[in-house]
Design a protein around this motif. Structure first.
Motif, mmCIF file in Angstrom:
data_model
loop_
_atom_site.group_PDB
_atom_site.id
_atom_site.type_symbol
_atom_site.label_atom_id
_atom_site.label_comp_id
_atom_site.label_asym_id
_atom_site.label_seq_id
_atom_site.Cartn_x
_atom_site.Cartn_y
_atom_site.Cartn_z
ATOM 1 N N UNK A 36 0.638 -1.400 0.308
ATOM 2 C CA UNK A 36 -0.342 0.182 0.369
ATOM 3 C C UNK A 36 0.994 1.908 0.250
ATOM 4 N N UNK A 37 1.864 1.162 1.018
ATOM 5 C CA UNK A 37 2.804 2.176 0.946
ATOM 6 C C UNK A 37 3.519 2.773 -0.757
ATOM 7 N N UNK A 38 3.811 1.288 -1.345
ATOM 8 C CA UNK A 38 4.571 1.582 -2.366
ATOM 9 C C UNK A 38 3.680 1.346 -3.703
ATOM 10 N N UNK A 39 2.446 1.720 -3.556
ATOM 11 C CA UNK A 39 1.523 1.634 -4.921
ATOM 12 C C UNK A 39 2.170 2.446 -5.264
ATOM 13 N N UNK A 40 1.498 3.286 -5.541
ATOM 14 C CA UNK A 40 1.797 4.356 -6.838
ATOM 15 C C UNK A 40 3.323 4.612 -7.072
ATOM 16 N N UNK A 41 4.247 4.018 -6.871
ATOM 17 C CA UNK A 41 5.745 4.298 -7.093
ATOM 18 C C UNK A 41 5.885 2.739 -8.240
ATOM 19 N N UNK A 42 5.383 1.707 -7.483
ATOM 20 C CA UNK A 42 5.747 0.234 -8.063
ATOM 21 C C UNK A 42 4.451 0.281 -9.613
ATOM 22 N N UNK A 96 6.060 -0.419 -12.970
ATOM 23 C CA UNK A 96 5.564 -1.824 -14.056
ATOM 24 C C UNK A 96 5.465 -0.722 -15.425
ATOM 25 N N UNK A 97 5.032 0.137 -15.277
ATOM 26 C CA UNK A 97 4.551 0.651 -16.364
ATOM 27 C C UNK A 97 5.750 0.943 -17.236
ATOM 28 N N UNK A 98 6.946 1.128 -17.686
ATOM 29 C CA UNK A 98 8.246 0.956 -17.869
ATOM 30 C C UNK A 98 8.290 -0.361 -18.713
ATOM 31 N N UNK A 99 7.655 -1.455 -18.112
ATOM 32 C CA UNK A 99 7.858 -2.066 -19.628
ATOM 33 C C UNK A 99 6.932 -1.619 -20.974
ATOM 34 N N UNK A 100 6.715 -0.634 -21.468
ATOM 35 C CA UNK A 100 5.750 0.025 -22.032
ATOM 36 C C UNK A 100 7.576 0.692 -23.173
ATOM 37 N N UNK A 140 10.921 2.894 1.301
ATOM 38 C CA UNK A 140 8.874 3.121 1.043
ATOM 39 C C UNK A 140 8.363 2.051 -0.044
ATOM 40 N N UNK A 141 8.592 1.218 0.069
ATOM 41 C CA UNK A 141 7.186 0.444 -0.865
ATOM 42 C C UNK A 141 7.370 -0.142 -1.969
ATOM 43 N N UNK A 189 9.636 -4.905 -8.960
ATOM 44 C CA UNK A 189 9.262 -3.893 -9.581
ATOM 45 C C UNK A 189 10.306 -2.622 -9.213
ATOM 46 N N UNK A 190 11.410 -2.072 -8.473
ATOM 47 C CA UNK A 190 12.305 -1.753 -8.423
ATOM 48 C C UNK A 190 13.024 -1.854 -10.003
ATOM 49 N N UNK A 191 13.250 -3.530 -10.114
ATOM 50 C CA UNK A 191 14.268 -3.717 -10.943
ATOM 51 C C UNK A 191 13.894 -3.740 -12.647
#
Length: 119
Positions: free
Chosen positions: A21-27, A31-35, A74-75, A80-82
């Motif tokens: 929940x803390x990191x939802x926006x960041x994650x 994940x958007x970086x797949x595109x 920070x979540x 995803x960070x990878x």
């Protein structure tokens, strides 16, 4: 920054519901970086891209400064960070080195030798 949700010993990290929940926006950003188009937008203006996803000031600083440990604290989910690390041409072994206080080469050697023995 110390995360109260971390377990002892200090090198143990749990990605659980509160961390998610803390990191939802960041994650979501990661994940958007797949595109391809997202990667282009991100590299064009990283701060604006962070704002677009509603990252907190601390999360934005961590992403822009490539503070990998802070991203987890920070979540951020390591998986995803990878995706951001890949964008920077970094390997999972590089991140392993960052999180264990070793170089990428040292981390790779430790894994090739059967794993870390210092824990």
């Amino acid at each position: 920054m110390t995360d109260p949700n971390r377990l002892q010993p200090p090198w143990t990290y749990v990605f659980d519901g509160p961390a998610s929940r803390r990191g939802h926006q960041m994650n979501r950003l990661f994940m958007s970086l797949r595109e391809v188009t997202a990667r282009e937008e991100f590299t064009g203006d990283e701060a604006a891209y962070c704002a677009r996803f509603g990252l907190s000031a601390d999360q934005t600083r961590a992403v822009l400064g490539r503070d990998w440990q802070a991203m987890l604290d920070l979540g951020g989910s390591i998986f995803y960070v990878y995706k951001l690390a890949l964008l920077d041409g970094r390997s999972m072994q590089y991140l392993g080195g960052v999180f264990t206080g070793t170089s990428e080469t040292e981390f790779k050697a430790a894994m090739a030798a059967g794993g870390r023995t210092d824990v």
